[in-house]
Design an enzyme around this catalytic site. Structure first.
Site, PDB file in Angstrom:
ATOM      1  N   TRP A 142      -2.887  -2.818  -1.651  1.00  0.00           N
ATOM      2  CA  TRP A 142      -2.465  -4.186  -2.004  1.00  0.00           C
ATOM      3  C   TRP A 142      -3.197  -5.081  -1.013  1.00  0.00           C
ATOM      4  CZ3 TRP A 142       0.405  -8.378   0.000  1.00  0.00           C
ATOM      5  CH2 TRP A 142       0.949  -9.253  -0.954  1.00  0.00           C
TER       6      TRP A 142
ATOM      7  N   HIS B 235      22.936 -34.600  -8.209  1.00  0.00           N
ATOM      8  CA  HIS B 235      22.328 -35.322  -7.089  1.00  0.00           C
ATOM      9  C   HIS B 235      20.800 -35.335  -7.196  1.00  0.00           C
ATOM     10  CE1 HIS B 235      26.176 -35.943  -5.176  1.00  0.00           C
ATOM     11  NE2 HIS B 235      26.455 -34.670  -5.385  1.00  0.00           N
TER      12      HIS B 235
ATOM     13  N   LYS C 172      15.751 -12.969 -10.788  1.00  0.00           N
ATOM     14  CA  LYS C 172      15.464 -11.834 -11.682  1.00  0.00           C
ATOM     15  C   LYS C 172      14.594 -12.294 -12.838  1.00  0.00           C
ATOM     16  CE  LYS C 172      16.206  -9.252 -10.054  1.00  0.00           C
ATOM     17  NZ  LYS C 172      16.420  -8.544  -8.851  1.00  0.00           N
TER      18      LYS C 172
ATOM     19  N   LYS D 251       6.967  -3.843  -4.484  1.00  0.00           N
ATOM     20  CA  LYS D 251       8.338  -3.371  -4.336  1.00  0.00           C
ATOM     21  C   LYS D 251       8.823  -3.556  -2.910  1.00  0.00           C
ATOM     22  CE  LYS D 251      12.178  -1.357  -5.503  1.00  0.00           C
ATOM     23  NZ  LYS D 251      13.153  -2.255  -6.162  1.00  0.00           N
TER      24      LYS D 251
ATOM     25  N   CYS E  20       0.824  -1.211   0.000  1.00  0.00           N
ATOM     26  CA  CYS E  20       0.000   0.000   0.000  1.00  0.00           C
ATOM     27  C   CYS E  20       0.861   1.265   0.000  1.00  0.00           C
ATOM     28  CB  CYS E  20      -0.873   0.036   1.241  1.00  0.00           C
ATOM     29  SG  CYS E  20      -1.879  -1.432   1.422  1.00  0.00           S
TER      30      CYS E  20
ATOM     31  N   ARG F 237       4.998   0.420  -6.161  1.00  0.00           N
ATOM     32  CA  ARG F 237       5.048  -0.396  -4.942  1.00  0.00           C
ATOM     33  C   ARG F 237       4.194  -1.660  -5.058  1.00  0.00           C
ATOM     34  NH1 ARG F 237       6.733   2.440  -0.286  1.00  0.00           N
ATOM     35  NH2 ARG F 237       5.421   1.078   0.967  1.00  0.00           N
TER      36      ARG F 237
ATOM     37  N   GLU G 235      20.590 -15.030  -7.833  1.00  0.00           N
ATOM     38  CA  GLU G 235      20.017 -13.727  -8.174  1.00  0.00           C
ATOM     39  C   GLU G 235      19.565 -13.677  -9.638  1.00  0.00           C
ATOM     40  OE1 GLU G 235      18.798 -11.403  -6.720  1.00  0.00           O
ATOM     41  OE2 GLU G 235      18.906  -9.630  -7.973  1.00  0.00           O
TER      42      GLU G 235
ATOM     43  N   GLU H  75      10.946 -13.495 -11.653  1.00  0.00           N
ATOM     44  CA  GLU H  75      10.011 -12.498 -11.122  1.00  0.00           C
ATOM     45  C   GLU H  75       9.440 -11.598 -12.207  1.00  0.00           C
ATOM     46  OE1 GLU H  75      11.395  -9.638  -8.172  1.00  0.00           O
ATOM     47  OE2 GLU H  75      13.388  -9.639  -9.036  1.00  0.00           O
TER      48      GLU H  75
ATOM     49  N   ASN I 124      -1.631   2.411   5.710  1.00  0.00           N
ATOM     50  CA  ASN I 124      -0.628   1.479   5.196  1.00  0.00           C
ATOM     51  C   ASN I 124      -0.150   0.668   6.395  1.00  0.00           C
ATOM     52  OD1 ASN I 124       1.411   0.220   3.834  1.00  0.00           O
ATOM     53  ND2 ASN I 124       2.692   2.046   3.584  1.00  0.00           N
ATOM     54  N   GLY I 125      -0.264  -0.654   6.324  1.00  0.00           N
ATOM     55  CA  GLY I 125       0.131  -1.492   7.454  1.00  0.00           C
ATOM     56  C   GLY I 125      -0.951  -2.508   7.767  1.00  0.00           C
TER      57      GLY I 125
HETATM   58  C1  AGP Z   1      14.033  -8.296  -5.867  1.00  0.00           C
HETATM   59  O1  AGP Z   1      14.037  -8.092  -7.232  1.00  0.00           O
HETATM   60  C2  AGP Z   1      12.730  -8.491  -5.264  1.00  0.00           C
HETATM   61  N1  AGP Z   1      11.794  -7.536  -5.669  1.00  0.00           N
HETATM   62  C3  AGP Z   1      12.713  -8.846  -3.792  1.00  0.00           C
HETATM   63  O2  AGP Z   1      13.274 -10.120  -3.684  1.00  0.00           O
HETATM   64  C4  AGP Z   1      13.413  -7.898  -2.785  1.00  0.00           C
HETATM   65  O3  AGP Z   1      14.799  -7.958  -2.962  1.00  0.00           O
HETATM   66  C5  AGP Z   1      13.019  -8.323  -1.349  1.00  0.00           C
HETATM   67  O4  AGP Z   1      11.638  -8.211  -1.200  1.00  0.00           O
HETATM   68  C6  AGP Z   1      13.733  -7.510  -0.290  1.00  0.00           C
HETATM   69  O5  AGP Z   1      13.415  -6.165  -0.377  1.00  0.00           O
HETATM   70  P1  AGP Z   1      14.235  -5.081   0.414  1.00  0.00           P
HETATM   71  O6  AGP Z   1      15.623  -5.074  -0.150  1.00  0.00           O
HETATM   72  O7  AGP Z   1      13.522  -3.795   0.164  1.00  0.00           O
HETATM   73  O8  AGP Z   1      14.241  -5.478   1.855  1.00  0.00           O
END
Ligand code: AGP
Length: 605
Positions: free
Chosen positions: A75, A501, A482, A600, A2, A27, A478, A485, A101-102
């Site tokens: 959200w 394995h 990437k 985000k 949110c 976000r 990573e 996602e 928000n929360g």
């Molecule tokens: C990364 O591309 C993701 N969107 C996600 O894994 C992100 O790194 C994770 O949610 C942690 O977020 P932060 O670094 O804001 O704590």
């Protein structure tokens, strides 16, 4: 997750709120709404889906006028995305509207209590209890009613409230959820995120937990948890609106990938003086610690996996890295001799915050590596080092990750210097290599058109593997995240030696395996793993150091990146993987900056 925003001044609030909501879209959200103080009553507009739907409704409602209002992107957590569940929420008497928000953890209990008074709830949300309780508590004094209300709330909140009886006034409050007040000339603002405000003002006040703000066009008053007025410092934001806009790129993600040389430079250069790493902001006695724990989520955790390798290699101290959502419930063994490093781009990730609280409770010292200045994690940590990546808008982190890795590397070199576990020659060589990372990152970005061709060739693989050893394995984690996602393709990262394995059973003709081959100490081993998958019909796309001839005969395609120190490999090697994910997602027609189901900043558990 949110986002909230609000405005009070002399201009029409509608366009300002909608502009703020558009800037909060990154976000992640599924509905949006705004409310203003109209001539006689509070007016609201809500829409499920994109903010653009809300803009259409606004344009179709010429009577929607008011110079003080609040806005929200939601959200969904409690109740489906719908106009009814979208914020703002109105009290049953129509006198108050709130955005939140929360999560209010004790909402069911408060709701049951208010229902006994005959108050009828319209939504399924936890948020509605705030506004109904506020109206119930209101006896003519807005501030007192709000203080009484928030005293009852458990969980996390950043809220903005308007009242039909108090034209021009907005009250805000915060507990464990970000909230910023923006200061203008006869107009003031609030938001959960600076990006929503920066086109209007660069002077902000960071709210702390338990504080309440009263905004009118004439000024802003901040109160502590007991309602006493307090003075707070005003922070001037140094980046401008262009940093939060696309600057001609089709997507924020591409803009942020391309910004990496600059972001690395900004993170590195102020901390290197006469070939020495200097953290002016860090007063930490490394000799006090006998172990290090690193905790974070998602990509930040992957940066932590790299950090574990670098710190162990240079400081010869045991280091563990664990995802925060596990660490927080594991009753970890740690004490005052433990240094915990938490990593977070946003500084607001709920699991990371909970894990760091648990570690602090156990007596550990917490060092945070954070990008967003003044964020919750930065505030809660004992020590904080900022990555200077600038605002990151795309959900998929890129410059956030590489600046985290470089800062961890700098910390490791600095700590090794303090602990005297590194020779003078090795120290100087690491510092020089760190200083060259921006230029090497730029050269890795020059692979752009070649990576695009690779994406054209491989984008329709429905399931693929990333393999690597040591630092290459951390990059595999990573690179794989990437890709999945933003492109929604199934992909898995494997330690190259582990494939045989079990998972090798899934290798079949045509399956793409991305082999990370820059950690040259183990190159021979990785090459034999490449041969194993090739023997089963896989196609191999390798990433290797320039000059690596051995790989050319083994892989179907190779992306060559500049040579760097083995411990710094991830900063450069991930760049073609970010580009690959981007172009594969583009070929597959995905919403790159706002991938489905993702947010985000993950501020819920
Ligand atoms: C990364 O591309 C993701 N969107 C996600 O894994 C992100 O790194 C994770 O949610 C942690 O977020 P932060 O670094 O804001 O704590």
């Amino acid at each position: 997750m949110c986002g909230i925003t609000g405005y009070t001044g002399f201009n029409q609030a509608g366009p300002i709120l909608l502009d703020g909501l558009k800037r909060l879209e990154y976000r992640g959200y599924d509905s949006a709404g705004i409310a203003v103080q109209g001539e006689e009553e509070i007016m609201m507009l809500k829409a499920t889906g994109k903010v653009s739907h809300l803009v259409d409704k606004y344009n179709d409602t010429p009577d929607f006028k008011g110079v003080c209002g609040i806005g929200h992107t939601r959200w969904a957590t409690h109740g489906i995305p719908s106009d009814t569940n979208a914020h703002p929420h109105l009290s049953a008497d129509g006198k108050f509207a709130v955005v939140h928000n929360g999560i209010i953890e004790n909402f069911a209990e408060i709701r049951a209590e208010l229902e006994k008074y005959g108050i009828e709830f319209k939504s399924e949300t936890d948020t509605e209890v705030i506004v109904q309780l506020l109206a119930h508590n209101y006896k003519g004094n807005f501030k007192m009613a709000l203080m009484k209300t928030i005293a009852k709330l458990e969980g996390s909140y950043a809220i903005g409230v308007i009242s039909a009886d108090h034209p021009g006034t907005i009250f805000c409050a915060r507990l464990s959820s970000p909230l910023i007040i923006g200061l203008g000339l006869e107009e003031n603002y609030f938001a959960s995120d600076i990006t929503a405000l920066v086109s209007n003002t660069k002077d902000v006040i960071d709210m702390d937990d338990g504080e309440v703000a009263e905004l009118t066009p004439e000024g802003v008053k901040i109160y502590d948890h007991a309602g006493r007025e307090i003075n707070k410092a005003v922070r001037h934001i140094t980046w401008d609106i262009a940093s939060a806009e696309k600057s001609g790129y089709e997507h924020f993600m591409m803009k942020e990938i391309m910004e990496q040389p600059q972001a690395l430079k900004a993170t590195i250069e102020p901390r290197v003086k006469d070939e020495e790493i200097v953290f002016d902001e860090l007063k930490l006695d490394m000799k006090k610690f006998n172990r290090v724990h690193i905790t974070a989520c998602g990509s930040a955790y992957h940066a932590g996996c790299v950090g574990r390798g670098i710190i162990e290699a240079l400081c010869r101290i045991p280091v563990e890295a664990e995802v925060a959502s596990e660490l927080r419930y594991r009753d970890p063994i740690m004490d005052d001799k433990t240094l915990v490093i938490v990593i977070s781009q946003s500084g607001e990730t709920a699991d990371t915050i909970a894990a760091m609280k648990e570690c602090k409770y156990k007596g550990a010292t917490v060092l945070a590596i954070v990008n967003v200045v003044g964020s919750s994690i930065a505030k809660l940590a004992d020590h904080c080092l900022y990555t200077w990546a600038g605002p990151e808008i795309a959900v998929a982190t890129t410059k956030g990750y590489t600046t985290q890795v470089v800062l961890l590397a700098m910390f490791a070199v600095w700590a090794a210097g303090e602990l005297k576990t590194i020779s003078h020659g090795a120290y100087t060589s690491m510092v020089k290599d760190i200083m060259r990372l921006p230029e090497r990152a730029q050269r890795a970005l020059d692979l752009n058109s070649r990576v695009m061709k690779m994406a054209d060739k491989y984008y329709d693989n429905q399931s693929l593997f990333f393999i690597g050893r040591n630092m290459d394995y951390a990059v595999a984690l990573e690179g794989s995240l990437k890709l999945k996602e933003i492109s929604y393709l199934h992909s898995e990262a494997y330690a190259a030696g582990e494939l045989k394995h079990g998972t090798i059973a899934l290798i079949e003709p045509g399956r793409l395996v991305v082999a990370l081959c820059c950690y040259e100490k183990l190159l021979d081993k990785t090459i034999s793993n490449i041969q194993q998958v090739k023997a089963r019909g896989a196609r191999v796309l390798a990433v290797a150091h320039e000059g690596n001839r051995a790989i050319v005969t083994e892989a179907d395609d190779v992306l060559f990146v500049p040579v760097t120190d083995p411990l710094l490999v991830p900063v450069i090697e991930i760049i073609p993987m970010q580009l690959f994910a981007y172009y594969v997602a583009k070929k597959n027609g995905c919403d790159i900056d706002k991938p489905k189901n993702l947010a985000k900043s993950v501020t819920v558990e």
